[in-house]
Design a protein around this motif. Structure first.
Motif, PDB file in Angstrom:
ATOM      1  N   LEU A 153       0.951  -1.157   0.030  1.00 37.81           N
ATOM      2  CA  LEU A 153       0.198   0.123   0.070  1.00 37.81           C
ATOM      3  C   LEU A 153       0.736   1.240  -0.062  1.00 37.81           C
ATOM      4  N   TRP A 154       1.950   1.230   0.823  1.00 35.50           N
ATOM      5  CA  TRP A 154       2.787   2.304   1.067  1.00 35.50           C
ATOM      6  C   TRP A 154       3.599   2.504  -0.466  1.00 35.50           C
ATOM      7  N   ALA A 155       4.022   1.509  -1.046  1.00 33.68           N
ATOM      8  CA  ALA A 155       4.741   1.736  -2.349  1.00 33.68           C
ATOM      9  C   ALA A 155       3.598   2.520  -3.429  1.00 33.68           C
ATOM     10  N   LYS A 156       2.554   1.874  -3.475  1.00 38.78           N
ATOM     11  CA  LYS A 156       1.524   2.508  -4.286  1.00 38.78           C
ATOM     12  C   LYS A 156       0.980   3.893  -3.875  1.00 38.78           C
ATOM     13  N   PHE A 157       1.078   4.109  -2.789  1.00 35.72           N
ATOM     14  CA  PHE A 157       0.710   5.448  -2.296  1.00 35.72           C
ATOM     15  C   PHE A 157       1.957   6.505  -2.775  1.00 35.72           C
ATOM     16  N   CYS A 158       3.281   5.883  -2.761  1.00 31.61           N
ATOM     17  CA  CYS A 158       4.281   7.090  -3.268  1.00 31.61           C
ATOM     18  C   CYS A 158       4.166   7.187  -4.685  1.00 31.61           C
ATOM     19  N   ARG A 159       3.910   6.161  -5.292  1.00 27.13           N
ATOM     20  CA  ARG A 159       3.753   6.135  -6.843  1.00 27.13           C
ATOM     21  C   ARG A 159       2.320   7.035  -7.079  1.00 27.13           C
ATOM     22  N   ASP A 160       1.453   6.716  -6.789  1.00 29.44           N
ATOM     23  CA  ASP A 160       0.075   7.554  -6.801  1.00 29.44           C
ATOM     24  C   ASP A 160       0.177   8.788  -6.536  1.00 29.44           C
ATOM     25  N   THR A 161       0.704   9.068  -5.232  1.00 36.12           N
ATOM     26  CA  THR A 161       0.528  10.646  -4.491  1.00 36.12           C
ATOM     27  C   THR A 161       1.794  11.366  -4.913  1.00 36.12           C
ATOM     28  N   PHE A 162       3.019  10.551  -5.044  1.00 37.80           N
ATOM     29  CA  PHE A 162       3.911  11.761  -5.109  1.00 37.80           C
ATOM     30  C   PHE A 162       4.674  11.424  -6.507  1.00 37.80           C
ATOM     31  N   SER A 163       3.987  10.497  -7.315  1.00 38.15           N
ATOM     32  CA  SER A 163       4.634  10.394  -8.867  1.00 38.15           C
ATOM     33  C   SER A 163       5.918   9.803  -8.492  1.00 38.15           C
ATOM     34  N   ALA A 164       6.321   8.861  -7.596  1.00 34.44           N
ATOM     35  CA  ALA A 164       7.539   8.347  -7.443  1.00 34.44           C
ATOM     36  C   ALA A 164       8.083   7.378  -9.076  1.00 34.44           C
ATOM     37  N   GLU A 165       9.360   7.688  -9.195  1.00 35.25           N
ATOM     38  CA  GLU A 165       9.808   6.769 -10.288  1.00 35.25           C
ATOM     39  C   GLU A 165      10.254   5.623  -9.906  1.00 35.25           C
ATOM     40  N   ALA A 166      10.621   5.468  -8.861  1.00 38.79           N
ATOM     41  CA  ALA A 166      11.238   4.182  -8.155  1.00 38.79           C
ATOM     42  C   ALA A 166      10.811   3.950  -6.671  1.00 38.79           C
ATOM     43  N   ILE A 167      10.861   2.691  -6.491  1.00 39.02           N
ATOM     44  CA  ILE A 167      10.765   2.317  -4.876  1.00 39.02           C
ATOM     45  C   ILE A 167      11.666   1.490  -4.312  1.00 39.02           C
ATOM     46  N   ALA A 168      12.135   2.034  -3.320  1.00 35.41           N
ATOM     47  CA  ALA A 168      13.297   1.314  -2.431  1.00 35.41           C
ATOM     48  C   ALA A 168      12.735   0.517  -1.378  1.00 35.41           C
ATOM     49  N   LEU A 169      12.753  -0.733  -1.449  1.00 33.95           N
ATOM     50  CA  LEU A 169      11.963  -1.527  -0.317  1.00 33.95           C
ATOM     51  C   LEU A 169      13.173  -1.952   0.511  1.00 33.95           C
ATOM     52  N   ARG A 170      13.109  -1.711   1.782  1.00 36.85           N
ATOM     53  CA  ARG A 170      14.130  -2.001   2.786  1.00 36.85           C
ATOM     54  C   ARG A 170      13.570  -2.895   3.686  1.00 36.85           C
ATOM     55  N   LEU A 171      14.335  -4.220   3.826  1.00 40.23           N
ATOM     56  CA  LEU A 171      13.658  -5.131   4.564  1.00 40.23           C
ATOM     57  C   LEU A 171      14.276  -4.907   6.059  1.00 40.23           C
ATOM     58  N   THR A 172      14.057  -3.957   6.546  1.00 36.57           N
ATOM     59  CA  THR A 172      14.345  -3.698   7.930  1.00 36.57           C
ATOM     60  C   THR A 172      14.047  -4.758   8.965  1.00 36.57           C
ATOM     61  N   GLY A 173      12.786  -5.299   8.921  1.00 38.19           N
ATOM     62  CA  GLY A 173      12.273  -6.292   9.755  1.00 38.19           C
ATOM     63  C   GLY A 173      12.907  -7.536   9.862  1.00 38.19           C
ATOM     64  N   THR A 174      13.978  -7.910   8.716  1.00 38.85           N
ATOM     65  CA  THR A 174      14.821  -9.315   9.038  1.00 38.85           C
ATOM     66  C   THR A 174      15.744  -9.171   9.798  1.00 38.85           C
ATOM     67  N   HIS A 175      16.157  -7.938  10.254  1.00 36.07           N
ATOM     68  CA  HIS A 175      17.437  -7.753  11.129  1.00 36.07           C
ATOM     69  C   HIS A 175      17.199  -8.491  12.261  1.00 36.07           C
ATOM     70  N   PRO A 176      18.406  -9.306  12.897  1.00 35.94           N
ATOM     71  CA  PRO A 176      17.929 -10.385  13.968  1.00 35.94           C
ATOM     72  C   PRO A 176      17.622  -9.409  15.341  1.00 35.94           C
ATOM     73  N   ASP A 177      18.199  -7.993  15.151  1.00 30.56           N
ATOM     74  CA  ASP A 177      17.830  -7.217  16.226  1.00 30.56           C
ATOM     75  C   ASP A 177      16.240  -6.591  16.344  1.00 30.56           C
ATOM     76  N   ARG A 178      15.827  -6.631  15.175  1.00 31.92           N
ATOM     77  CA  ARG A 178      14.448  -6.162  15.195  1.00 31.92           C
ATOM     78  C   ARG A 178      13.413  -7.280  15.104  1.00 31.92           C
TER      79      ARG A 178
END
Lengths: 260, 313
Positions: B78-103
């Motif tokens: 949803l977040w990615a789609k929001f960036c594209r639709d609302t801010f005309s983002a040309e690209a998305i950078a998905l950071r998989l922060t939640g995979t960190h062992p301390d997260r």
């Protein structure tokens, strides 16, 4: 630093036999091996080649360029052979290099060929009067070759001045004179003149074990003084050329720089 | 006599890198001169800004940069789609922060699923980043790369400790690769050499020399980037001719200036404006140093940098 691979020379028995038999195998193997080791140009030394030189040079250039995407340094005193080579040289990988003219009037026609075929050319700083005595005499001859080149319509940036490396075993004092000449040649023009050296002559006549040692240390001093190109065995000198480029800040250092 | 500006011409050229799939794919790099010096050479592609999205809600982001995404940041797609639709983002950078062992220590399978969800939600190019835990990234990025097979993504970050696995995953699934080293020009070159020695095409790499925020070592990042660009152009060094990434948002939104409340330091002025300006100024500095791809967080910062690029190019 341009390395001109010297291993395709008629002086070597294996190369001579392959040339005589028109056997492409060894010629191409040596050409490829020099290219992979870091050569930016391949020297084709066919000797004086008085009979059938033109045909031999064409066969050499074609044979080399079939397997290696590099320009060729055409190395012979035979004017017709040089012209034959220039006629079929493939220029898409770089312009050819004529080896060589000098201050001897017999060699002036080579300048005519360089102008006609838009080729680079080596100017060996010797004249009819024998070997130059010192750096100053080399620079004097160089200036005369430059004037001659301009007369024939060869741009000075296409001319590589060669200080004539002599054997350390017989002419030790000339080693330093050659280094000094490389420095002086560059001062003869702005932008600086290009320079080239036939490196292995320094160790000609020395014990086999000493030869790479002498060649490499001598080369490092020449590069430091601004040498633009060297005729040498790329397997032997590439590490020196790369290392000096790193030390002089011409290439960015990385642990694997020798592998690049 | 009229003034003639001195012109420099360089023997080298930066590689083009293309990410995403037609018709929304983008290309950056390709220039043969320093940033915006179009009178000297060609700059065929505009620098690109990617909007950062996380696999888990961004509770580690300061309030000011969480706000614009508050309705969508619970769901990366949803977040990615929001960036594209609302801010005309040309690209998305998905950071998989939640995979960190301390997260949240999310598994590689969870990460792969997130990647698939985001890819089905948006058609614009995707950059996929691990959590910057070298060990965990090695397994997460393999799963993520497979999940994104065929979408020509940019994946990373491959570092000295894990480059073999991540580069192999990028190669096997036809992605581009971010090679990251820690603010050291020589190690950056070395990593590129090591990656290419595996058989990885050097024209499919993007260099991340490590970012830093304004006031927190930005000048180091600037110098390293500038030196990389000069090696590529002036020294024609093929190991340094990749476009450069500025991973800006992550570094900016953890410094004091983007978080200190107005009540605590009133002389610093509006917190919102300050944070946006901090991110924009950091990005623009690196734009001038030669970076060609940016990962940013605040839409207003990204928007103003985008506008500046339009005006300068």
């Amino acid at each position: 630093m341009l390395i001109i691979g010297e291993k395709l020379s008629i002086i070597a028995k294996r190369v001579r036999e392959a040339m005589m038999k028109r056997d492409k195998g060894p010629i191409q193997e040596i050409a490829v091996s020099q290219w992979k080791a870091g050569a930016g140009m391949i020297d084709a030394n066919i000797g004086p080649a008085e009979d059938g030189g033109g045909e031999l040079m064409q066969w050499m250039v074609t044979t080399i360029q079939e397997v290696v995407p590099l320009p060729v340094c055409l190395d012979t005193t035979n004017y017709q052979a040089i012209e034959a080579g220039l006629q079929i040289h493939r220029n898409e990988w770089g312009r050819p290099l004529i080896n060589s003219t000098s201050n001897d009037p017999e060699r002036f026609p080579m300048l005519e060929l360089a102008a006609k075929y838009n080729s680079h050319i080596i100017g060996l700083t010797v004249g009819k009067g024998g070997l130059p005595a010192d750096a100053e005499e080399r620079a004097g001859i160089a200036a005369e070759i430059m004037a001659r080149a301009s007369e024939y319509g060869v741009p000075l940036e296409d001319l590589y001045l060669d200080p004539l490396v002599l054997q350390i075993a017989t002419s030790q004092d000339h080693a330093l004179k050659v280094i000094k000449a490389v420095k002086m040649f560059q001062e003869l023009n702005d932008p600086p003149m290009k320079t080239v050296a036939g490196l292995s002559n320094i160790s000609n006549g020395c014990p086999k074990l000493l030869r790479p040692v002498l060649n490499n240390y001598f080369l490092s001093l020449l590069i430091y003084e601004g040498l633009s190109a060297v005729i040498a065995d790329p397997h032997e000198v590439a590490p020196t050329a790369k290392t000096i480029d790193v030390i002089l800040g011409r290439t960015l250092y990385a642990h694997s720089y020798l592998e690049m | 006599m009229a003034f003639v500006p001195p012109k420099e011409s360089f023997p080298g050229k930066v590689f083009h890198v293309n990410i995403g799939t037609s018709p929304r794919d983008i290309t950056f790099g390709g220039e043969n001169t320093l940033p915006f010096l179009s009178f000297e050479g060609v700059l065929p592609n505009r620098p690109v800004i990617a909007y950062e999205v996380q696999d888990v809600p961004p509770q580690d982001w300061p309030e000011e940069v969480r706000k614009p995404y508050k309705d969508v940041s619970h769901d990366p797609a949803l977040w990615a789609k929001f960036c594209r639709d609302t801010f005309s983002a040309e690209a998305i950078a998905l950071r998989l922060t939640g995979t960190h062992p301390d997260r949240e220590d999310r598994s590689a399978e969870d990460a792969a699923k997130t990647v698939k969800d985001v890819l089905s939600a948006v058609d614009i190019p995707l950059i996929i980043l691990g959590s910057n835990n070298a060990e965990k990234d090695a397994s997460v990025m393999v799963a993520a790369a497979e999940a994104a097979n065929g979408r020509n993504c940019l994946i990373g970050k491959a570092q000295e400790a894990n480059y073999k696995t991540i580069a192999a995953a990028a190669m096997a699934n036809d992605h581009k690769l971010i090679a990251m080293s820690e603010l050291d020009i020589n190690l950056s070159k070395q990593l590129n050499i090591l990656v290419t020695q595996m058989g990885f095409d050097r024209e499919r790499i993007v260099i991340d020399p490590m970012c830093s925020a304004l006031g927190y070592g930005l000048e180091y990042t600037y110098s390293v980037m500038e030196r990389i660009r000069l090696a590529a152009l002036a020294q024609n060094d093929a190991t340094m001719q990749q476009p450069i990434l500025g991973d800006v948002g992550m570094y900016v939104w953890k410094v004091k200036e983007t978080q200190a409340a107005e009540a605590d330091i009133p002389q610093w002025g509006s917190l919102e404006e300050r944070g946006i300006a901090w991110e924009a100024v950091t990005a623009v500095s690196l734009l001038m140093a030669g970076a060609g791809l940016f990962i940013m967080r605040h839409p207003k910062a990204a928007g103003s940098v985008g506008k500046l690029i339009e005006e300068l190019i």
